[in-house]
Design a protein around this motif. Structure first.
Motif, PDB file in Angstrom:
ATOM      1  N   ARG A 130       0.830  -1.206   0.000  1.00  0.00           N
ATOM      2  CA  ARG A 130       0.000   0.000   0.000  1.00  0.00           C
ATOM      3  C   ARG A 130       0.861   1.250   0.000  1.00  0.00           C
ATOM      4  O   ARG A 130       1.962   1.276   0.549  1.00  0.00           O
ATOM      5  CB  ARG A 130      -0.941   0.001   1.209  1.00  0.00           C
ATOM      6  CG  ARG A 130      -0.262  -0.207   2.550  1.00  0.00           C
ATOM      7  CD  ARG A 130      -1.266  -0.444   3.662  1.00  0.00           C
ATOM      8  NE  ARG A 130      -1.970  -1.707   3.523  1.00  0.00           N
ATOM      9  CZ  ARG A 130      -2.806  -2.193   4.427  1.00  0.00           C
ATOM     10  NH1 ARG A 130      -3.050  -1.511   5.531  1.00  0.00           N
ATOM     11  NH2 ARG A 130      -3.405  -3.354   4.247  1.00  0.00           N
ATOM     12  N   PHE A 131       0.347   2.272  -0.643  1.00  0.00           N
ATOM     13  CA  PHE A 131       0.948   3.598  -0.601  1.00  0.00           C
ATOM     14  C   PHE A 131       0.141   4.388   0.412  1.00  0.00           C
ATOM     15  O   PHE A 131      -1.022   4.711   0.171  1.00  0.00           O
ATOM     16  CB  PHE A 131       0.909   4.254  -1.986  1.00  0.00           C
ATOM     17  CG  PHE A 131       1.781   5.468  -2.089  1.00  0.00           C
ATOM     18  CD1 PHE A 131       3.112   5.354  -2.448  1.00  0.00           C
ATOM     19  CD2 PHE A 131       1.284   6.724  -1.813  1.00  0.00           C
ATOM     20  CE1 PHE A 131       3.931   6.473  -2.535  1.00  0.00           C
ATOM     21  CE2 PHE A 131       2.084   7.844  -1.891  1.00  0.00           C
ATOM     22  CZ  PHE A 131       3.409   7.720  -2.256  1.00  0.00           C
ATOM     23  N   GLY A 132       0.711   4.679   1.552  1.00  0.00           N
ATOM     24  CA  GLY A 132      -0.039   5.195   2.691  1.00  0.00           C
ATOM     25  C   GLY A 132      -0.293   6.691   2.640  1.00  0.00           C
ATOM     26  O   GLY A 132       0.268   7.431   1.836  1.00  0.00           O
ATOM     27  N   GLY A 133      -1.171   7.125   3.528  1.00  0.00           N
ATOM     28  CA  GLY A 133      -1.404   8.548   3.736  1.00  0.00           C
ATOM     29  C   GLY A 133      -2.437   9.182   2.831  1.00  0.00           C
ATOM     30  O   GLY A 133      -2.610  10.404   2.858  1.00  0.00           O
ATOM     31  N   LEU A 134      -3.138   8.393   2.016  1.00  0.00           N
ATOM     32  CA  LEU A 134      -4.146   8.971   1.136  1.00  0.00           C
ATOM     33  C   LEU A 134      -5.459   9.156   1.890  1.00  0.00           C
ATOM     34  O   LEU A 134      -5.772   8.411   2.813  1.00  0.00           O
ATOM     35  CB  LEU A 134      -4.370   8.070  -0.081  1.00  0.00           C
ATOM     36  CG  LEU A 134      -3.124   7.733  -0.912  1.00  0.00           C
ATOM     37  CD1 LEU A 134      -3.517   6.933  -2.150  1.00  0.00           C
ATOM     38  CD2 LEU A 134      -2.346   8.980  -1.290  1.00  0.00           C
ATOM     39  N   ALA A 155      -6.727  10.632  -2.543  1.00  0.00           N
ATOM     40  CA  ALA A 155      -5.598  11.452  -2.989  1.00  0.00           C
ATOM     41  C   ALA A 155      -4.772  11.830  -1.765  1.00  0.00           C
ATOM     42  O   ALA A 155      -5.161  11.577  -0.622  1.00  0.00           O
ATOM     43  CB  ALA A 155      -6.094  12.708  -3.711  1.00  0.00           C
ATOM     44  N   THR A 156      -3.630  12.451  -2.004  1.00  0.00           N
ATOM     45  CA  THR A 156      -2.870  12.988  -0.887  1.00  0.00           C
ATOM     46  C   THR A 156      -3.686  14.115  -0.257  1.00  0.00           C
ATOM     47  O   THR A 156      -4.532  14.729  -0.923  1.00  0.00           O
ATOM     48  CB  THR A 156      -1.518  13.539  -1.349  1.00  0.00           C
ATOM     49  OG1 THR A 156      -1.741  14.658  -2.226  1.00  0.00           O
ATOM     50  CG2 THR A 156      -0.704  12.469  -2.080  1.00  0.00           C
ATOM     51  N   PRO A 157      -3.464  14.431   1.011  1.00  0.00           N
ATOM     52  CA  PRO A 157      -4.236  15.516   1.634  1.00  0.00           C
ATOM     53  C   PRO A 157      -4.139  16.835   0.861  1.00  0.00           C
ATOM     54  O   PRO A 157      -5.141  17.547   0.720  1.00  0.00           O
ATOM     55  CB  PRO A 157      -3.608  15.624   3.030  1.00  0.00           C
ATOM     56  CG  PRO A 157      -3.117  14.235   3.322  1.00  0.00           C
ATOM     57  CD  PRO A 157      -2.615  13.719   2.004  1.00  0.00           C
ATOM     58  N   ALA A 158      -2.953  17.164   0.345  1.00  0.00           N
ATOM     59  CA  ALA A 158      -2.793  18.422  -0.385  1.00  0.00           C
ATOM     60  C   ALA A 158      -3.605  18.421  -1.673  1.00  0.00           C
ATOM     61  O   ALA A 158      -4.283  19.405  -2.001  1.00  0.00           O
ATOM     62  CB  ALA A 158      -1.311  18.659  -0.697  1.00  0.00           C
ATOM     63  N   VAL A 159      -3.559  17.322  -2.414  1.00  0.00           N
ATOM     64  CA  VAL A 159      -4.313  17.242  -3.672  1.00  0.00           C
ATOM     65  C   VAL A 159      -5.810  17.225  -3.394  1.00  0.00           C
ATOM     66  O   VAL A 159      -6.592  17.846  -4.131  1.00  0.00           O
ATOM     67  CB  VAL A 159      -3.875  16.008  -4.477  1.00  0.00           C
ATOM     68  CG1 VAL A 159      -4.810  15.760  -5.656  1.00  0.00           C
ATOM     69  CG2 VAL A 159      -2.446  16.184  -4.970  1.00  0.00           C
ATOM     70  N   ALA A 160      -6.243  16.552  -2.325  1.00  0.00           N
ATOM     71  CA  ALA A 160      -7.662  16.544  -1.968  1.00  0.00           C
ATOM     72  C   ALA A 160      -8.150  17.957  -1.659  1.00  0.00           C
ATOM     73  O   ALA A 160      -9.225  18.373  -2.110  1.00  0.00           O
ATOM     74  CB  ALA A 160      -7.899  15.620  -0.781  1.00  0.00           C
ATOM     75  N   THR A 161      -7.356  18.710  -0.902  1.00  0.00           N
ATOM     76  CA  THR A 161      -7.724  20.088  -0.557  1.00  0.00           C
ATOM     77  C   THR A 161      -7.816  20.957  -1.800  1.00  0.00           C
ATOM     78  O   THR A 161      -8.763  21.744  -1.971  1.00  0.00           O
ATOM     79  CB  THR A 161      -6.705  20.672   0.431  1.00  0.00           C
ATOM     80  OG1 THR A 161      -6.720  19.913   1.638  1.00  0.00           O
ATOM     81  CG2 THR A 161      -7.025  22.123   0.748  1.00  0.00           C
ATOM     82  N   VAL A 186      -7.685   3.462  -2.365  1.00  0.00           N
ATOM     83  CA  VAL A 186      -7.450   3.760  -0.958  1.00  0.00           C
ATOM     84  C   VAL A 186      -5.986   3.564  -0.568  1.00  0.00           C
ATOM     85  O   VAL A 186      -5.449   4.326   0.242  1.00  0.00           O
ATOM     86  CB  VAL A 186      -8.386   2.910  -0.066  1.00  0.00           C
ATOM     87  CG1 VAL A 186      -8.182   1.417  -0.320  1.00  0.00           C
ATOM     88  CG2 VAL A 186      -8.193   3.246   1.406  1.00  0.00           C
ATOM     89  N   PHE A 187      -5.308   2.579  -1.130  1.00  0.00           N
ATOM     90  CA  PHE A 187      -3.893   2.347  -0.849  1.00  0.00           C
ATOM     91  C   PHE A 187      -3.023   2.596  -2.073  1.00  0.00           C
ATOM     92  O   PHE A 187      -1.900   2.088  -2.151  1.00  0.00           O
ATOM     93  CB  PHE A 187      -3.663   0.916  -0.344  1.00  0.00           C
ATOM     94  CG  PHE A 187      -4.349   0.621   0.955  1.00  0.00           C
ATOM     95  CD1 PHE A 187      -4.343   1.531   1.995  1.00  0.00           C
ATOM     96  CD2 PHE A 187      -5.019  -0.578   1.145  1.00  0.00           C
ATOM     97  CE1 PHE A 187      -4.984   1.263   3.200  1.00  0.00           C
ATOM     98  CE2 PHE A 187      -5.656  -0.863   2.341  1.00  0.00           C
ATOM     99  CZ  PHE A 187      -5.642   0.061   3.378  1.00  0.00           C
ATOM    100  N   GLY A 207      -1.754   9.035  -5.588  1.00  0.00           N
ATOM    101  CA  GLY A 207      -2.691  10.030  -5.078  1.00  0.00           C
ATOM    102  C   GLY A 207      -2.449  11.448  -5.524  1.00  0.00           C
ATOM    103  O   GLY A 207      -2.929  12.380  -4.877  1.00  0.00           O
ATOM    104  N   THR A 208      -1.722  11.641  -6.631  1.00  0.00           N
ATOM    105  CA  THR A 208      -1.439  13.008  -7.071  1.00  0.00           C
ATOM    106  C   THR A 208      -2.130  13.369  -8.391  1.00  0.00           C
ATOM    107  O   THR A 208      -1.996  14.492  -8.861  1.00  0.00           O
ATOM    108  CB  THR A 208       0.078  13.226  -7.241  1.00  0.00           C
ATOM    109  OG1 THR A 208       0.597  12.238  -8.149  1.00  0.00           O
ATOM    110  CG2 THR A 208       0.799  13.099  -5.912  1.00  0.00           C
ATOM    111  N   ASP A 209      -2.852  12.440  -9.002  1.00  0.00           N
ATOM    112  CA  ASP A 209      -3.553  12.711 -10.259  1.00  0.00           C
ATOM    113  C   ASP A 209      -5.054  12.610 -10.029  1.00  0.00           C
ATOM    114  O   ASP A 209      -5.538  11.669  -9.392  1.00  0.00           O
ATOM    115  CB  ASP A 209      -3.142  11.706 -11.333  1.00  0.00           C
ATOM    116  CG  ASP A 209      -1.811  12.074 -11.971  1.00  0.00           C
ATOM    117  OD1 ASP A 209      -1.021  12.780 -11.311  1.00  0.00           O
ATOM    118  OD2 ASP A 209      -1.580  11.667 -13.120  1.00  0.00           O
TER     119      ASP A 209
END
Length: 213
Positions: A130-134, A155-161, A186-187, A207-209
């Protein structure tokens, strides 16, 4: 041979060119122990033949549903996946596959040491890819999921915001929302939108696209 899978837990990033240079391998020194009830202690087994160590996919994990008609979810591999312990330990390296989710580690061994554990043994443990933190993107209008996933809106928190802020700004300008059609699982890992465990969408693995109509 007794084995405590609850004591084994590790997480590896999905493999591929879009995992932000995150490590997707882990090297493990396996030690095999047998509990000797006559001595009341664990005894290291010095001569264990590992016939096979392999991964078995857990469908329905990592945001992937379990009805993929073409092929099966890719899993990681151990190198080497067979051998003999030396001085009570055996080293092997796990390399993850492109898909996130849980995997079963299945060991097939034979113990040559004299004692209560002598003979063949099969045991298992679980690892996670898993790629965590999304985080799940909320406050947006989502398009229908056309792939076999329970959600493609992480997505990452920054991209979600930024996605939510862009959606809000667009609504102010036009009076209507734009529609987010896909982000990440999710992961993270491969978002196999064509049901075949192949690209496109390989850039959605971290999580960046975000795709939008």
């Amino acid at each position: 041979m007794d084995f405590a899978p609850n004591d084994l837990s590790f997480i590896v990033n999905p493999a591929g060119p879009n995992t932000a240079a995150a490590p997707n391998t882990i090297t493990v020194n396996w030690r095999f122990l047998c509990y000797d009830f006559t001595q009341g202690r664990w005894v290291t087994q010095l001569n264990v033949t590992i016939h096979d160590v392999r991964q078995v996919r857990f469908e329905g994990t990592g945001g992937h549903l379990n009805q993929h008609p073409i092929g099966s979810k890719p899993v990681g591999r151990w190198t080497p996946n067979a051998g003999v312990t030396s001085a009570g330990s055996w080293q092997s390296t796990y390399a993850s596959g492109v898909a996130s989710g849980d995997e079963l580690i299945l060991f097939e061994t034979t113990v040559a040491d004299v004692g209560p554990c002598q003979g063949p043994a099969t045991f298992e443990a679980v690892n996670g890819v898993r790629f965590g933190g999304l985080v799940e993107i909320d406050g947006i209008v989502r398009g229908p999921i056309t792939s076999n996933h329970n959600s493609v809106f992480y997505a990452t928190p920054a991209v979600a915001t930024r996605t939510k802020a862009t959606s809000s700004f667009y609504r102010q300008l036009t009076g209507s929302p734009f529609i987010v059609t896909a982000a990440s699982l999710v992961f993270g890992g491969l978002n196999d939108i064509n049901f075949n465990w192949r690209p496109p969408h390989q850039t959605h693995g971290i999580g960046t696209d975000v795709d939008m109509d």
